[in-house]
Write a protein that holds these residues in place. Sequence first.
Motif, mmCIF file in Angstrom:
data_model
loop_
_atom_site.group_PDB
_atom_site.id
_atom_site.type_symbol
_atom_site.label_atom_id
_atom_site.label_comp_id
_atom_site.label_asym_id
_atom_site.label_seq_id
_atom_site.Cartn_x
_atom_site.Cartn_y
_atom_site.Cartn_z
ATOM 1 N N PHE A 1 -1.761 -3.157 -4.356
ATOM 2 C CA PHE A 1 -2.220 -3.649 -3.058
ATOM 3 C C PHE A 1 -3.738 -3.776 -3.022
ATOM 4 N N PHE B 1 -15.192 -9.629 7.759
ATOM 5 C CA PHE B 1 -16.424 -10.265 7.284
ATOM 6 C C PHE B 1 -17.226 -10.826 8.445
ATOM 7 N N VAL C 1 -11.891 -14.946 0.884
ATOM 8 C CA VAL C 1 -12.183 -15.123 2.310
ATOM 9 C C VAL C 1 -13.684 -15.111 2.521
ATOM 10 N N PHE D 1 -19.127 -5.599 5.518
ATOM 11 C CA PHE D 1 -17.721 -5.745 5.899
ATOM 12 C C PHE D 1 -17.252 -4.497 6.635
ATOM 13 N N PRO E 1 0.842 -1.180 0.000
ATOM 14 C CA PRO E 1 0.000 0.000 0.000
ATOM 15 C C PRO E 1 0.882 1.235 0.000
ATOM 16 N N THR F 1 -14.013 -2.532 9.100
ATOM 17 C CA THR F 1 -12.713 -2.524 9.774
ATOM 18 C C THR F 1 -12.666 -1.398 10.806
ATOM 19 N N ILE G 1 -15.132 0.701 5.318
ATOM 20 C CA ILE G 1 -13.718 1.041 5.440
ATOM 21 C C ILE G 1 -13.631 2.555 5.338
ATOM 22 N N TRP H 1 -14.512 5.815 2.624
ATOM 23 C CA TRP H 1 -13.376 5.628 1.732
ATOM 24 C C TRP H 1 -13.698 4.636 0.613
ATOM 25 N N PHE H 2 -14.071 3.413 0.994
ATOM 26 C CA PHE H 2 -14.389 2.402 -0.014
ATOM 27 C C PHE H 2 -15.896 2.355 -0.219
ATOM 28 N N PRO H 3 -16.337 2.091 -1.460
ATOM 29 C CA PRO H 3 -17.777 2.005 -1.672
ATOM 30 C C PRO H 3 -18.340 0.688 -1.147
ATOM 31 N N GLN I 1 -18.039 -2.913 -9.543
ATOM 32 C CA GLN I 1 -19.071 -3.617 -8.785
ATOM 33 C C GLN I 1 -20.439 -3.457 -9.433
ATOM 34 N N TYR J 1 -3.374 -0.805 8.675
ATOM 35 C CA TYR J 1 -2.558 -1.739 7.902
ATOM 36 C C TYR J 1 -1.801 -1.010 6.791
ATOM 37 N N ILE J 2 -2.489 -0.098 6.127
ATOM 38 C CA ILE J 2 -1.853 0.646 5.025
ATOM 39 C C ILE J 2 -0.661 1.442 5.535
ATOM 40 N N GLY K 1 -12.123 4.157 -4.840
ATOM 41 C CA GLY K 1 -13.585 4.135 -4.800
ATOM 42 C C GLY K 1 -14.261 4.170 -6.158
ATOM 43 N N LEU L 1 -9.106 -9.613 6.986
ATOM 44 C CA LEU L 1 -10.235 -9.868 6.094
ATOM 45 C C LEU L 1 -11.272 -10.759 6.765
ATOM 46 N N GLU M 1 -16.471 1.132 -7.547
ATOM 47 C CA GLU M 1 -17.913 1.313 -7.727
ATOM 48 C C GLU M 1 -18.321 0.899 -9.131
ATOM 49 N N PHE N 1 -8.027 -1.256 8.532
ATOM 50 C CA PHE N 1 -7.497 -1.233 7.170
ATOM 51 C C PHE N 1 -6.527 -0.065 6.982
#
Lengths: 494, 530
Positions: free
Chosen positions: A393, B192, A404, B203, A388, B205, B80, B74-76, A482, B143-144, A475, B188, A479, B140
Amino acid sequence: MYASFLTDLAAAFPTVLVAVLGIVVVLYDSFRNDAPAIPWITGGGIAVALALELLHLGDPGEPILWNQLYAGGFASYVNSVILLGAFASVILSVPYLKRINRNYGEVHALILFATCGMMVLASSASLVSVFVGLETMSICLYVLTGLVREEPTANESALKYFLLGAFSTGFFLYGIALIYGATGTMVLAEMPAELEATGRTGFMYAGLALLLIGFFFKVSAVPFHMWTPDVYQGAPTTITGFMSTTSKAAAFAALILVLSQAMKGAELVAQWSVVIAAVAAVTMILGNVLAISQTNVKRMLAYSSVAHAGYVLTGLAAGTPEGYSGALYYLLAYTLMNLGAFGVMAALEWDDEQGAEQTLDSLAGVGYRKPILGVTMGVFMFALTGFPPLAGFIGKYMVFAAVVDSGDTWLAFVGVTASIVSAFYYLRVLVAFWMRSEEDSPERVRQSAFPVSNLTALVLVGCAVALLFFGVLPGGVLETTQSFFVEAAVAFGG
Amino acid sequence: MDFLASLPHLVSWVIFLPAIGALVLLFVPSDNAVRWTSLGVTVLTFLISLGLWAGFDAEALSATGPQLVEQVQWFPGVDITYFVGIDGLNLLLILLTTLLGPIIVLSSWTYIGKQIKGYYALLLILETGVLGVFASFDLFLFYIFFELTLIPMYFIIGIWGGENRIYAAVKFVIYTLFGSLLMLVGVLWLGFAAGDAVNDGVFTTNWYTLVSYSIPLGAQTWLFLLFALAFCIKVPLFPFHTWLPDAHVQAPTGGSVVLAGVLLKMGTYGLVRFCLPFFPNAAQTFAWPIAILALIGIVYGALVAYAQEDAKKLVAYSSVAHLGFVVLGIFAFTTEALQGAMIQMVNHGLSTGALFLIIGMLYERRHTRLMADYGGIAKSVPILTFFMVFSVLASVGLPGLNGFVGEFLILLGTFKSEVIGGWAITLIATTGVIFAAVYLLTMLYKTFYGELDKDSPNATMPDLNAREIGLLLPLAVLMFWLGFGPAPFLEKSERTVNLLLETIETKRIAAIEAEREAVVALPLSADDLP
């Protein structure tokens, strides 16, 4: 009927444009041999096609041309990735081909035809288009591989690629025949219903197995990867970058289409996801382990790209929308980082003899001489390792998350273990670039002064910045990818 | 300082100011300008970070979120977020990092002779990474940043390091990566599972959501092992410590100070922040094995340090011993021990940082780190000797200096502990304190006292200049301050530590009861009836 044909043709315009442009380049080249304008025509045309595809990114995908191709949505996304890769390859090729004295006009025509084949492959709605696209792409790539025709190694790799490719085509065709026998249709979206009607699951399994072998060959998954190192090493470096990224993106896109549309019955998924998971695991491990012992950087990158096919397959093995969309994101990241890495290696070849022996030793301390190459190579290597905050990453993260979630945590463990192994050889490139002194490299290499063209620098910096951008702000892409699988029926129009 | 606390996006500014500085460096022409710009950026970061101290109200901390919080989607489609904030666990570590920033820049002023721009840019990026690690409340994001710290450190060791730098740099990265990538799978899985259980299937974090999820005992065990392995490699806990001496000895002084000062703390901090509250049952099950490894680390680190001839290697092994103490404190599960561990992280950063700085200064003068090459230099460099003695005494744990506070609290808390308690463990740990006195004072004696050879360059060595005094002085003041009046520092973390231990205890009991209910309920399920 013709009205719909014309609107369909308009929807497939970028693909058509690329094909027409290929013909124009061939004609132009035959009147004005190796004209300097050819690369610019090619690059400009690809850029226009790319812009058009990006405009249609948000459209719902729909089948066109009598259920042969898709337009918009999924197809636009993958075509954009392919065109992006093709565009960067063309720009990188301009100074490179000049330097190795292979500035042929037909190279660009072949790149255009190959790109057209890839776009058909990536947006195919039926097995016929899959096959047509695959062959158009492959035949052009065979020729491009053997571009340096006086060189025995180039001929060897082209012939090897051709023979093994023809062999895999046989498998592929046989698979198509069996699947047609099982379902009575070539249209992917119609297959699940037809299969239920006929009940010939045995044929279907056999056909799918053969089809998968064909795909595994094209994406160089273990154990069908044997051709990859020789071909990637023997081909001109920017061409290697082109075929190792775009052709894989196209083949993976077609595989995703086949799996998510034709093979989506729960029973079928349970069967093929096991196979793909096993192949993915072996590919990741073997690709990375074999790369460790390489001293030639091009060959090492070839094994690395074998390993990366394993990571994409990991996303597919999940058999879920998250897996497919993760794999699609991965393809974008992979195209940027791998093309960049080969681009750097191409820029480091400053005479036509040197390329064959581009070893880690000969690159000692090169980062200090050409900081722009050294810094961008750093970004590409870290992205390939999966550090990252680079896009590589996020790609790995998405495919591992998908397995998972689908219950195959073991595959994620295999994947991360393989990544640890990969860190070892990716970091070694940076050791050579930055941590060893120039005195370690051979004298001949030390003395040669070589310029880095502005175009090359621009493309490499562009790839590096894009990797950082898509890594920090994934993002938008996520998006988009997905959205193709939220309601498969809507996204694919079937 | 209060006006700083009211700055918008204060935490983000603190985290990203060094990275912005690194970007600015790209456009700075001369080497000297690069040095001054880096110094300016790190000093500014430190000054702004003082606003965190002023803005953090330890008493008012709630159990549902940190203070000075910033959270952005941050993530769709998944939970996260960019989620940073301040609580009692990270405040002091963030301040330690920002304080060490300018000190490291100053210490590298003349030490780094090549590729100066690259060095300082990497240093600044490293600071951003470390600050991000401490400030993150999203696993998350954590971790980054955790991985991000590897990249600059890899180059700092590999380019500006000593003879064997490439081996050390690669070893450093591979070791850390091994742990952290395996942890990624754990992240991960946990995301979940927690998403299904407590977050409407989404999901997640988010640290607070994850803490609220009581993980089944079986899953706790392997998740704990994955997380703990990643952090124990980073600490490093015996037997995962072998990368540390290599990295320390090869790294340039600035790199060693970052490494000892803050990078190792990411491991112990991770244990406190994630391992304990996420997996309380497993953490207590494994408390004994880990405590024994920590004890081995304390004794073994001390013995190996005693055997060294290279002063830098000696200090490197002393880190293994000192961090063994911190780990011991963490796994004692008492307020005193955990408070001691938190303050000891800061102490170790100050005193070991100072030791590395001074050894680096000696190396700059004589280009050797072998103790045998010195002797009696107290006469030729009295000011340097003063700081050395001060730092050694702090490191040894002399009452009145900072090391004592941390070690005392840890020993007290461990003695009282119901999890790993007892006199035996305290006794062994105490011998570690004595050992530390032995090897550090021996080093002091061999290097600084005894006969000074009048003909050797040792006699004509110049003493510290203003820059060097300036960078050691704040460390010495803080060592004294933390030792004499630690209360204001301990107060900052007290409530957070208590909240954490309460959460751990509640979750631990809840998980055991859930398991018991499951066992009782088993025969009643319809499938099992004959």
